[in-house]
Design an enzyme around this catalytic site. Structure first.
Site, PDB file in Angstrom:
ATOM      1  N   SER A  42       9.646  21.636 -31.314  1.00  0.00           N
ATOM      2  CA  SER A  42       8.455  21.340 -31.229  1.00  0.00           C
ATOM      3  C   SER A  42       7.508  22.677 -31.906  1.00  0.00           C
ATOM      4  O   SER A  42       6.385  22.507 -32.209  1.00  0.00           O
ATOM      5  CB  SER A  42       7.788  21.203 -29.782  1.00  0.00           C
ATOM      6  OG  SER A  42       8.167  22.056 -28.886  1.00  0.00           O
TER       7      SER A  42
ATOM      8  N   HIS B 248      10.919  15.514 -34.805  1.00  0.00           N
ATOM      9  CA  HIS B 248      10.123  15.672 -33.676  1.00  0.00           C
ATOM     10  C   HIS B 248       9.588  14.577 -32.920  1.00  0.00           C
ATOM     11  O   HIS B 248       8.684  14.208 -33.289  1.00  0.00           O
ATOM     12  CB  HIS B 248       9.009  16.735 -33.826  1.00  0.00           C
ATOM     13  CG  HIS B 248       8.310  17.365 -32.638  1.00  0.00           C
ATOM     14  ND1 HIS B 248       6.818  17.423 -32.441  1.00  0.00           N
ATOM     15  CD2 HIS B 248       8.779  17.488 -31.230  1.00  0.00           C
ATOM     16  CE1 HIS B 248       6.546  17.982 -31.133  1.00  0.00           C
ATOM     17  NE2 HIS B 248       7.599  17.913 -30.521  1.00  0.00           N
TER      18      HIS B 248
ATOM     19  N   GLU C  16       7.292  13.299 -35.801  1.00  0.00           N
ATOM     20  CA  GLU C  16       6.947  14.004 -36.862  1.00  0.00           C
ATOM     21  C   GLU C  16       8.054  14.538 -37.877  1.00  0.00           C
ATOM     22  O   GLU C  16       9.103  15.051 -37.202  1.00  0.00           O
ATOM     23  CB  GLU C  16       6.255  15.416 -36.573  1.00  0.00           C
ATOM     24  CG  GLU C  16       4.951  15.274 -35.761  1.00  0.00           C
ATOM     25  CD  GLU C  16       4.383  16.796 -35.259  1.00  0.00           C
ATOM     26  OE1 GLU C  16       3.348  17.112 -35.489  1.00  0.00           O
ATOM     27  OE2 GLU C  16       5.140  17.440 -34.682  1.00  0.00           O
TER      28      GLU C  16
END
Length: 294
Positions: free
Chosen positions: A119, A140, A152
């Site tokens: 992250s 992510h 993501e």
């Protein structure tokens, strides 16, 4: 690049959730932990999560049974050898991630895609120790993985178009909504979210308003589903502190610097909901604002 078998390195909160959605989407899924105790705990959490989905009529019992049949737990890294995609979901520590990927290069096919659920760290940092950084990509996911729709998908300077397209398509196949991100620390969401949460802590420090009032202000005034201090307790104050520290070291901007109050709370073991106390006290039937005495 056809993905049929997925490996998940780590069976904690994120790893078990990723394994769950992979198996429900029909992928053969190998999930690995460093010891049997951690593996058993992670798989128990996964079964409980699937059970709740059945109770809520989000999936059928048959779908749960099929998903569990597709999941294989192991403590042996070698069992990733037949996987087309390996997703790393271990502790947010660059050295440990590099060590893992170095070991994976010894057991995995040279065409296997290496993805990280990081992250805050960059994909480039992890891929720098590899002989084939072009196969690295970021995937992510967000907690809780089975419910949160966003993924993501992160492209580094060396990620090939084929690897990125395969990872993006994989996220779509899981029923997620992927977005494309550049390889900067925090990507899109944490780049914007972390300063917001840290500013909420500074508002507490500066006496702008009480804990509950700050949360209600953002819920009722900005339409957020939960206030920033409740969110911090949910994410984990220790996790937030670690992420903020990484991002501050990357950007050297004050907005990413962990506030003194956050550091003191982490040092005191006040991690949020998981420890029973953070900005709220969870010892009663309903959470109540904690008396911080700072």
């Amino acid at each position: 690049m056809k993905i049929t078998k997925v490996g998940i390195a780590g069976c904690g909160i994120m790893g078990s959730g990723i394994a769950q959605v992979c198996a429900l989407a029909g992928y053969e899924t190998v999930v690995r932990e460093v010891n049997q105790n951690l593996l058993d705990r992670g798989l128990d959490k996964l079964r409980a999560s699937l059970g709740k989905s059945v109770d809520r009529e989000q999936i059928t019992q048959e779908e749960m049974d099929e998903a569990l049949h597709k999941i294989h737990g192991t403590i042996n890294l070698e069992e990733f050898s037949g996987c087309d995609l390996i997703i790393e979901a271990i502790v947010e520590d660059l050295d440990e991630k590099r060590e893992l990927f170095g070991a994976l290069e010894e057991v995995c096919d040279e065409m296997a895609i290496f993805a990280s659920n990081t992250s805050s760290l960059t994909i480039t940092d992890m891929a720098s120790v590899s002989e084939n950084p072009a196969r690295f990509v970021g995937l992510h996911f967000f907690n809780p993985v089975p419910r949160m729709p966003l993924v993501e998908v992160v492209r580094s300077l060396e990620t090939t178009d084929e690897v990125f397209a395969a990872a993006f398509g994989f996220a779509e196949d899981l029923g997620k909504k992927p977005i494309e991100c550049k390889d900067n620390s925090g990507f899109v969401v944490n780049l914007l979210l972390v300063p917001y949460m840290l500013d909420a802590i500074r508002a507490v420090e500066n006496g702008v308003a009480g804990i509950k009032d700050i949360d209600q202000g953002m819920e009722l005034g900005a339409g957020h589903p939960m206030g920033p201090l409740t969110l911090l307790d949910f994410v984990g104050l220790d996790t937030t502190y670690h992420i903020a520290d990484i991002m501050f070291n990357e950007y050297r901007e004050k907005r990413y610097a962990p506030p003194p109050l956050l550091k003191k709370m982490v040092q005191s073991g006040m991690y949020g909901k998981k420890s029973g106390r953070g900005f709220y006290d969870y010892s009663g039937e309903e959470p109540t604002p904690a008396d911080l005495n700072f």
